[in-house]
Write a protein that holds these residues in place. Structure first.
Motif, PDB file in Angstrom:
ATOM      1  N   LEU A 191       0.865  -1.172   0.000  1.00  0.00           N
ATOM      2  CA  LEU A 191       0.000   0.000   0.000  1.00  0.00           C
ATOM      3  C   LEU A 191       0.903   1.224   0.000  1.00  0.00           C
ATOM      4  O   LEU A 191       1.686   1.409   0.927  1.00  0.00           O
ATOM      5  N   PRO A 192       0.846   2.056  -1.046  1.00  0.00           N
ATOM      6  CA  PRO A 192       1.742   3.213  -1.116  1.00  0.00           C
ATOM      7  C   PRO A 192       1.596   4.117   0.108  1.00  0.00           C
ATOM      8  O   PRO A 192       0.518   4.252   0.685  1.00  0.00           O
ATOM      9  N   SER A 193       2.708   4.735   0.473  1.00  0.00           N
ATOM     10  CA  SER A 193       2.717   5.638   1.612  1.00  0.00           C
ATOM     11  C   SER A 193       2.312   7.040   1.177  1.00  0.00           C
ATOM     12  O   SER A 193       2.806   7.556   0.168  1.00  0.00           O
ATOM     13  N   GLY A 194       1.435   7.642   1.938  1.00  0.00           N
ATOM     14  CA  GLY A 194       1.064   9.032   1.707  1.00  0.00           C
ATOM     15  C   GLY A 194       0.579   9.294   0.297  1.00  0.00           C
ATOM     16  O   GLY A 194      -0.285   8.588  -0.215  1.00  0.00           O
ATOM     17  N   THR A 195       1.177  10.291  -0.323  1.00  0.00           N
ATOM     18  CA  THR A 195       0.736  10.708  -1.658  1.00  0.00           C
ATOM     19  C   THR A 195       1.689  10.248  -2.752  1.00  0.00           C
ATOM     20  O   THR A 195       1.684  10.809  -3.849  1.00  0.00           O
ATOM     21  N   ASP A 196       2.522   9.252  -2.469  1.00  0.00           N
ATOM     22  CA  ASP A 196       3.476   8.746  -3.454  1.00  0.00           C
ATOM     23  C   ASP A 196       2.734   8.291  -4.711  1.00  0.00           C
ATOM     24  O   ASP A 196       1.955   7.341  -4.665  1.00  0.00           O
ATOM     25  N   PRO A 197       2.977   8.922  -5.872  1.00  0.00           N
ATOM     26  CA  PRO A 197       2.223   8.580  -7.077  1.00  0.00           C
ATOM     27  C   PRO A 197       2.852   7.475  -7.910  1.00  0.00           C
ATOM     28  O   PRO A 197       2.273   7.048  -8.916  1.00  0.00           O
ATOM     29  N   THR A 198       4.018   6.992  -7.509  1.00  0.00           N
ATOM     30  CA  THR A 198       4.760   6.062  -8.360  1.00  0.00           C
ATOM     31  C   THR A 198       4.383   4.609  -8.083  1.00  0.00           C
ATOM     32  O   THR A 198       3.795   4.276  -7.047  1.00  0.00           O
ATOM     33  N   ILE A 199       4.744   3.759  -9.023  1.00  0.00           N
ATOM     34  CA  ILE A 199       4.662   2.312  -8.838  1.00  0.00           C
ATOM     35  C   ILE A 199       6.088   1.798  -8.763  1.00  0.00           C
ATOM     36  O   ILE A 199       6.847   1.910  -9.728  1.00  0.00           O
ATOM     37  N   GLN A 200       6.473   1.263  -7.617  1.00  0.00           N
ATOM     38  CA  GLN A 200       7.833   0.781  -7.441  1.00  0.00           C
ATOM     39  C   GLN A 200       8.028  -0.521  -8.204  1.00  0.00           C
ATOM     40  O   GLN A 200       7.175  -1.387  -8.193  1.00  0.00           O
ATOM     41  N   GLY A 201       9.180  -0.674  -8.847  1.00  0.00           N
ATOM     42  CA  GLY A 201       9.471  -1.902  -9.559  1.00  0.00           C
ATOM     43  C   GLY A 201       8.911  -1.903 -10.966  1.00  0.00           C
ATOM     44  O   GLY A 201       8.334  -0.915 -11.434  1.00  0.00           O
ATOM     45  N   PRO A 202       9.073  -3.025 -11.693  1.00  0.00           N
ATOM     46  CA  PRO A 202       8.606  -3.101 -13.082  1.00  0.00           C
ATOM     47  C   PRO A 202       7.094  -2.994 -13.163  1.00  0.00           C
ATOM     48  O   PRO A 202       6.372  -3.574 -12.337  1.00  0.00           O
ATOM     49  N   HIS A 203       6.596  -2.265 -14.146  1.00  0.00           N
ATOM     50  CA  HIS A 203       5.154  -2.089 -14.272  1.00  0.00           C
ATOM     51  C   HIS A 203       4.793  -1.624 -15.681  1.00  0.00           C
ATOM     52  O   HIS A 203       5.615  -1.021 -16.369  1.00  0.00           O
ATOM     53  N   PRO A 204       3.564  -1.905 -16.102  1.00  0.00           N
ATOM     54  CA  PRO A 204       3.098  -1.375 -17.375  1.00  0.00           C
ATOM     55  C   PRO A 204       2.629   0.059 -17.206  1.00  0.00           C
ATOM     56  O   PRO A 204       2.397   0.519 -16.082  1.00  0.00           O
ATOM     57  N   ARG A 205       2.502   0.771 -18.314  1.00  0.00           N
ATOM     58  CA  ARG A 205       1.800   2.041 -18.266  1.00  0.00           C
ATOM     59  C   ARG A 205       0.331   1.754 -17.995  1.00  0.00           C
ATOM     60  O   ARG A 205      -0.202   0.726 -18.402  1.00  0.00           O
ATOM     61  N   HIS A 206      -0.323   2.657 -17.276  1.00  0.00           N
ATOM     62  CA  HIS A 206      -1.741   2.521 -16.956  1.00  0.00           C
ATOM     63  C   HIS A 206      -2.504   3.563 -17.774  1.00  0.00           C
ATOM     64  O   HIS A 206      -2.335   4.768 -17.557  1.00  0.00           O
ATOM     65  N   TYR A 207      -3.325   3.103 -18.698  1.00  0.00           N
ATOM     66  CA  TYR A 207      -4.011   4.002 -19.628  1.00  0.00           C
ATOM     67  C   TYR A 207      -5.480   4.181 -19.235  1.00  0.00           C
ATOM     68  O   TYR A 207      -6.173   3.201 -18.924  1.00  0.00           O
ATOM     69  N   THR A 208      -5.938   5.419 -19.245  1.00  0.00           N
ATOM     70  CA  THR A 208      -7.306   5.703 -18.806  1.00  0.00           C
ATOM     71  C   THR A 208      -8.024   6.646 -19.760  1.00  0.00           C
ATOM     72  O   THR A 208      -7.413   7.543 -20.352  1.00  0.00           O
ATOM     73  N   LYS A 209      -9.320   6.423 -19.896  1.00  0.00           N
ATOM     74  CA  LYS A 209     -10.192   7.344 -20.625  1.00  0.00           C
ATOM     75  C   LYS A 209     -10.983   8.235 -19.669  1.00  0.00           C
ATOM     76  O   LYS A 209     -11.924   8.909 -20.088  1.00  0.00           O
ATOM     77  N   LEU A 210     -10.621   8.203 -18.389  1.00  0.00           N
ATOM     78  CA  LEU A 210     -11.244   9.058 -17.363  1.00  0.00           C
ATOM     79  C   LEU A 210     -12.763   8.902 -17.350  1.00  0.00           C
ATOM     80  O   LEU A 210     -13.511   9.876 -17.256  1.00  0.00           O
ATOM     81  N   MET A 211     -13.203   7.656 -17.442  1.00  0.00           N
ATOM     82  CA  MET A 211     -14.617   7.293 -17.328  1.00  0.00           C
ATOM     83  C   MET A 211     -15.458   7.757 -18.517  1.00  0.00           C
ATOM     84  O   MET A 211     -16.689   7.713 -18.463  1.00  0.00           O
ATOM     85  N   ASN A 212     -14.822   8.186 -19.595  1.00  0.00           N
ATOM     86  CA  ASN A 212     -15.560   8.591 -20.799  1.00  0.00           C
ATOM     87  C   ASN A 212     -15.882   7.349 -21.614  1.00  0.00           C
ATOM     88  O   ASN A 212     -14.972   6.674 -22.102  1.00  0.00           O
ATOM     89  N   PRO A 213     -17.168   6.998 -21.799  1.00  0.00           N
ATOM     90  CA  PRO A 213     -17.519   5.750 -22.478  1.00  0.00           C
ATOM     91  C   PRO A 213     -17.408   5.806 -23.998  1.00  0.00           C
ATOM     92  O   PRO A 213     -17.552   4.768 -24.664  1.00  0.00           O
ATOM     93  N   ALA A 214     -17.169   6.948 -24.575  1.00  0.00           N
ATOM     94  CA  ALA A 214     -17.110   7.069 -26.038  1.00  0.00           C
ATOM     95  C   ALA A 214     -15.946   6.252 -26.597  1.00  0.00           C
ATOM     96  O   ALA A 214     -14.829   6.319 -26.067  1.00  0.00           O
ATOM     97  N   PRO A 215     -16.167   5.466 -27.646  1.00  0.00           N
ATOM     98  CA  PRO A 215     -15.085   4.644 -28.220  1.00  0.00           C
ATOM     99  C   PRO A 215     -13.874   5.466 -28.647  1.00  0.00           C
ATOM    100  O   PRO A 215     -12.743   4.972 -28.596  1.00  0.00           O
ATOM    101  N   ASP A 216     -14.097   6.715 -29.066  1.00  0.00           N
ATOM    102  CA  ASP A 216     -12.988   7.546 -29.524  1.00  0.00           C
ATOM    103  C   ASP A 216     -12.518   8.539 -28.456  1.00  0.00           C
ATOM    104  O   ASP A 216     -11.852   9.532 -28.770  1.00  0.00           O
TER     105      ASP A 216
END
Length: 353
Positions: A191-216
């Motif tokens: 569980l990350p500490s405080g406001t640490d925004p990083t992912i420690q160690g190897p990881h994929p990029r995390h891609y988001t559409k910010l809850m927008n359901p439009a295909p494009d």
């Protein structure tokens, strides 16, 4: 090679449009890992078993396990009310902390408003303390009187995490590490500490559409994320292998004594959530079209959706993750893909067993 699952993973990318997907199966015959798509769409780098990703609400299973261990140690009771541990924290607009028990928090029958249902207020703040998140919830009326209905509420687990810290005098992250991740050797889970925004160690990029359901809809890189806004409700990071080891130990009865294990798996029907599910204390079951029932938990957070489900004894498990939060073509969202993964693995197994 698990050809049926590999075809489905490939289809999730080619027809569903997800950036990348991984699935890992473990059963009495051994381990199978498969992937499709990319960990990084710019470089085409493949996803690997070592990938760490945000697990969203599967965090709740870890938190519930810690709470139930404290119950086993008689340091608190499932029938204790929120007010007994956090006096005055749950009040206002009809909320009464003296009526909501810890059990009601863990199985989502408390009726306490979910702060994530007010994203405008959540997004007003750069830093999110647990107290702030609860205060956002308290500005709204409860969904129902405790114990009279069911509604998924992230506030329930923020409160559960606060109670763990009040009982133990230690940070929730430290309790999870001390009681679960270190003893099980889950080196990629934390569980990350405080406001640490990083992912420690190897990881994929995390891609988001910010809850927008439009295909494009525009795709954003959400890899770096201040997960303090989710904390005990969904802030943890893990890997497919670590989730296998965790659920194998939990479902197999190696993390909780029998009484607490029984309490965790006493499920209630869900409502307006994932179809054909029931919910216990931080654990859920899914009944598949073939009649098989699998146990575990799923999680959805910006740029990362996951499922970890298997047989009741934990000996046959599937963990799957998509490093995106949408799906196109045959599926409305990644849960549709995950459901097909479970059907492919467990309904096929049932038909041939």
């Amino acid at each position: 090679m698990n050809q049926p699952l590999k075809r489905l993973l490939d289809q999730a990318v080619s027809e569903g449009g997800v950036p990348g997907i991984v699935a890992e199966v473990r059963d009495g015959r051994g381990r199978w890992f498969g992937s499709a798509g990319a960990a990084d769409t710019d470089t085409g780098r493949e996803r690997t078993p070592q990938d760490r990703f945000r697990i969203g609400s599967t965090t709740k299973t870890f938190v519930a396990t810690v709470v139930l261990q404290l119950v086993a140690e008689r340091r608190l009771s499932l029938d204790d009310t929120v007010d007994e541990w956090l006096p005055g924290r749950v009040h206002g607009h009809g909320h009464e902390g003296g009526k909501a028990s810890i059990r009601r928090l863990l199985d989502h029958t408390s009726g306490i408003f979910s702060y994530t249902e007010d994203p405008e207020m959540v997004n007003r703040y750069e830093n999110h303390t647990p107290e702030l998140l609860v205060d956002i919830a308290m500005a709204h009326p409860p969904a129902f009187e405790p114990g009279t209905d069911w509604a998924y509420s992230n506030t329930n687990y923020i409160l559960a995490g606060m109670i763990v810290e009040r009982v133990t005098g230690q940070a929730l992250a430290d309790q999870i590490a001390e009681r679960i991740t270190r003893p099980l050797g889950l080196d990629g889970t934390y569980l990350p500490s405080g406001t640490d925004p990083t992912i420690q160690g190897p990881h994929p990029r995390h891609y988001t559409k910010l809850m927008n359901p439009a295909p494009d809809a525009e795709i954003h890189d959400g890899t770096e994320l201040d997960s303090s806004m989710f904390w005990a409700a969904g802030g943890m990071i893990s890997t497919t292998g670590d989730l296998h080891r965790f659920f194998n130990a939990l479902l197999g009865g190696r993390l909780l004594p029998p009484a607490q294990q029984e309490a965790m798996f006493a499920v209630v029907p869900t409502k307006d959530w994932i179809p054909d599910t029931a919910y216990g204390l931080g654990i859920s079951s899914v009944t598949l079209p073939c009649g098989a029932t699998v146990w575990g938990m799923g999680g959805a957070i910006f740029g990362s959706w996951s499922y970890a489900y298997g047989t009741r004894d934990g000996e046959h498990m599937v963990v799957v993750n998509v490093n995106g939060d949408w799906a196109n073509g045959p599926w409305d969202d990644p849960i549709g893909i995950f459901t097909d993964v479970l059907q492919t693995e467990f309904c096929r197994s049932k038909a041939t067993s």
